[in-house]
Design a protein around this motif. Structure first.
Motif, PDB file in Angstrom:
ATOM      1  N   GLY A 132       0.831  -1.205   0.000  1.00  0.00           N
ATOM      2  CA  GLY A 132       0.000   0.000   0.000  1.00  0.00           C
ATOM      3  C   GLY A 132       0.866   1.255   0.000  1.00  0.00           C
ATOM      4  N   TRP A 133       1.929   1.223   0.815  1.00  0.00           N
ATOM      5  CA  TRP A 133       2.875   2.348   0.851  1.00  0.00           C
ATOM      6  C   TRP A 133       3.551   2.520  -0.511  1.00  0.00           C
ATOM      7  CZ3 TRP A 133       8.122   2.558   0.060  1.00  0.00           C
ATOM      8  CH2 TRP A 133       8.740   3.765   0.386  1.00  0.00           C
ATOM      9  N   CYS A 134       3.956   1.401  -1.110  1.00  0.00           N
ATOM     10  CA  CYS A 134       4.595   1.458  -2.435  1.00  0.00           C
ATOM     11  C   CYS A 134       3.651   2.059  -3.473  1.00  0.00           C
ATOM     12  CB  CYS A 134       5.030   0.061  -2.886  1.00  0.00           C
ATOM     13  SG  CYS A 134       6.421  -0.628  -1.980  1.00  0.00           S
ATOM     14  N   GLU A 135       2.389   1.624  -3.434  1.00  0.00           N
ATOM     15  CA  GLU A 135       1.397   2.127  -4.382  1.00  0.00           C
ATOM     16  C   GLU A 135       1.141   3.619  -4.157  1.00  0.00           C
ATOM     17  OE1 GLU A 135      -2.848   0.511  -5.961  1.00  0.00           O
ATOM     18  OE2 GLU A 135      -2.653   0.713  -3.782  1.00  0.00           O
ATOM     19  N   LYS A 136       0.988   4.003  -2.913  1.00  0.00           N
ATOM     20  CA  LYS A 136       0.718   5.401  -2.562  1.00  0.00           C
ATOM     21  C   LYS A 136       1.848   6.322  -3.025  1.00  0.00           C
ATOM     22  CE  LYS A 136       0.248   8.015   1.690  1.00  0.00           C
ATOM     23  NZ  LYS A 136       0.107   7.881   3.131  1.00  0.00           N
ATOM     24  N   ASN A 137       3.068   5.802  -3.021  1.00  0.00           N
ATOM     25  CA  ASN A 137       4.230   6.583  -3.438  1.00  0.00           C
ATOM     26  C   ASN A 137       4.605   6.346  -4.902  1.00  0.00           C
ATOM     27  OD1 ASN A 137       5.384   8.070  -0.947  1.00  0.00           O
ATOM     28  ND2 ASN A 137       4.771   6.053  -0.192  1.00  0.00           N
ATOM     29  N   ASP A 138       3.676   5.780  -5.670  1.00  0.00           N
ATOM     30  CA  ASP A 138       3.860   5.530  -7.109  1.00  0.00           C
ATOM     31  C   ASP A 138       5.104   4.707  -7.424  1.00  0.00           C
ATOM     32  OD1 ASP A 138       1.548   7.022  -7.754  1.00  0.00           O
ATOM     33  OD2 ASP A 138       2.703   8.890  -7.582  1.00  0.00           O
ATOM     34  N   LEU A 139       5.375   3.709  -6.558  1.00  0.00           N
ATOM     35  CA  LEU A 139       6.538   2.851  -6.771  1.00  0.00           C
ATOM     36  C   LEU A 139       6.158   1.520  -7.412  1.00  0.00           C
ATOM     37  CD1 LEU A 139       8.222   3.592  -3.341  1.00  0.00           C
ATOM     38  CD2 LEU A 139       8.879   4.526  -5.569  1.00  0.00           C
ATOM     39  N   ILE A 140       4.889   1.135  -7.271  1.00  0.00           N
ATOM     40  CA  ILE A 140       4.394  -0.078  -7.937  1.00  0.00           C
ATOM     41  C   ILE A 140       2.994   0.179  -8.465  1.00  0.00           C
ATOM     42  CG2 ILE A 140       5.702  -1.714  -6.511  1.00  0.00           C
ATOM     43  CD1 ILE A 140       2.932  -2.314  -5.126  1.00  0.00           C
ATOM     44  N   ASN A 141       2.643  -0.595  -9.466  1.00  0.00           N
ATOM     45  CA  ASN A 141       1.287  -0.571  -9.976  1.00  0.00           C
ATOM     46  C   ASN A 141       1.111  -1.844 -10.790  1.00  0.00           C
ATOM     47  OD1 ASN A 141      -1.286   0.284 -10.491  1.00  0.00           O
ATOM     48  ND2 ASN A 141      -0.701   1.567 -12.227  1.00  0.00           N
ATOM     49  N   PRO A 142       0.206  -2.683 -10.516  1.00  0.00           N
ATOM     50  CA  PRO A 142      -0.812  -2.636  -9.477  1.00  0.00           C
ATOM     51  C   PRO A 142      -0.290  -3.191  -8.154  1.00  0.00           C
ATOM     52  CG  PRO A 142      -1.164  -4.580 -10.790  1.00  0.00           C
ATOM     53  CD  PRO A 142       0.025  -3.846 -11.385  1.00  0.00           C
ATOM     54  N   ASN A 143      -1.046  -2.955  -7.109  1.00  0.00           N
ATOM     55  CA  ASN A 143      -0.740  -3.480  -5.785  1.00  0.00           C
ATOM     56  C   ASN A 143      -1.191  -4.942  -5.747  1.00  0.00           C
ATOM     57  OD1 ASN A 143      -0.836  -4.254  -3.070  1.00  0.00           O
ATOM     58  ND2 ASN A 143      -1.539  -2.250  -2.371  1.00  0.00           N
ATOM     59  N   PRO A 144      -0.259  -5.898  -5.545  1.00  0.00           N
ATOM     60  CA  PRO A 144      -0.644  -7.320  -5.564  1.00  0.00           C
ATOM     61  C   PRO A 144      -1.562  -7.718  -4.410  1.00  0.00           C
ATOM     62  CG  PRO A 144       1.627  -7.078  -4.845  1.00  0.00           C
ATOM     63  CD  PRO A 144       1.171  -5.720  -5.298  1.00  0.00           C
TER      64      PRO A 144
END
Length: 167
Positions: A132-144
């Motif tokens: 969730g933190w990674c997604e929020k900081n645009d580091l991953i997409n999509p969140n698994p």
């Protein structure tokens, strides 16, 4: 440089000194530890995360800095480390490439190894927080974690206390 066994004795000595234990008792404790530990091989516990590459290391480092700033305790951070380390050892690919199926397989591995549903749910919360933190900081997409179903944790219903009537 001290061996792990020598470092352990040193750490205990310092803690005893800080607790204001008399020097005579500290020397006795050191002697007992030296004799007792001579029969064992002492290794320092590995608390570092094993990372797939430096990009993953940077990602995890930023996450832990963020959690520390949020006020997480060292115990909480240690739980995060253990779960992420287990996950990375079992999935063995870049964090950004994880899929929901990878996460489900890793959670199934925990179940097969006899971990409780409460521990599996804790692991899910850690991974949800991380991704969730990674997604929020645009580091991953999509969140698994979005497609991973929550583990049910059974809670035991406590019996209510009743008053016994005196006869």
């Amino acid at each position: 440089m001290n061996t792990p066994s020598e470092q352990l004795v040193e750490d205990i000595r310092i803690n005893l000194y800080d607790a204001r234990v008399s020097p005579d008792i500290i020397r006795v404790v050191e002697s007992i530890l030296d004799v007792s530990l001579s029969r064992y091989e002492v290794k320092e516990r590995e608390s570092q995360l094993v990372v797939y590459d430096n990009g993953d290391a940077d990602l995890i480092k930023k996450f832990f800095i963020s959690k520390a700033v949020q006020g997480c305790t060292e115990r909480t951070l240690d739980t995060y480390r253990r779960v992420l380390c287990f996950c990375m050892k079992n999935i063995q690919k870049h964090l950004k490439d994880y899929t929901s199926d990878d996460i489900r397989a890793m959670l199934a591995c925990l179940k097969i190894n006899g971990k409780s549903s409460a521990y599996i749910a804790l692991s899910q919360r850690v991974l949800s927080s991380f991704f969730g933190w990674c997604e929020k900081n645009d580091l991953i997409n999509p969140n698994p974690m979005h497609k991973v179903e929550r583990t049910k944790v059974r809670t035991r219903q406590e019996e209510a206390l009743t008053l016994r009537s005196e006869e």
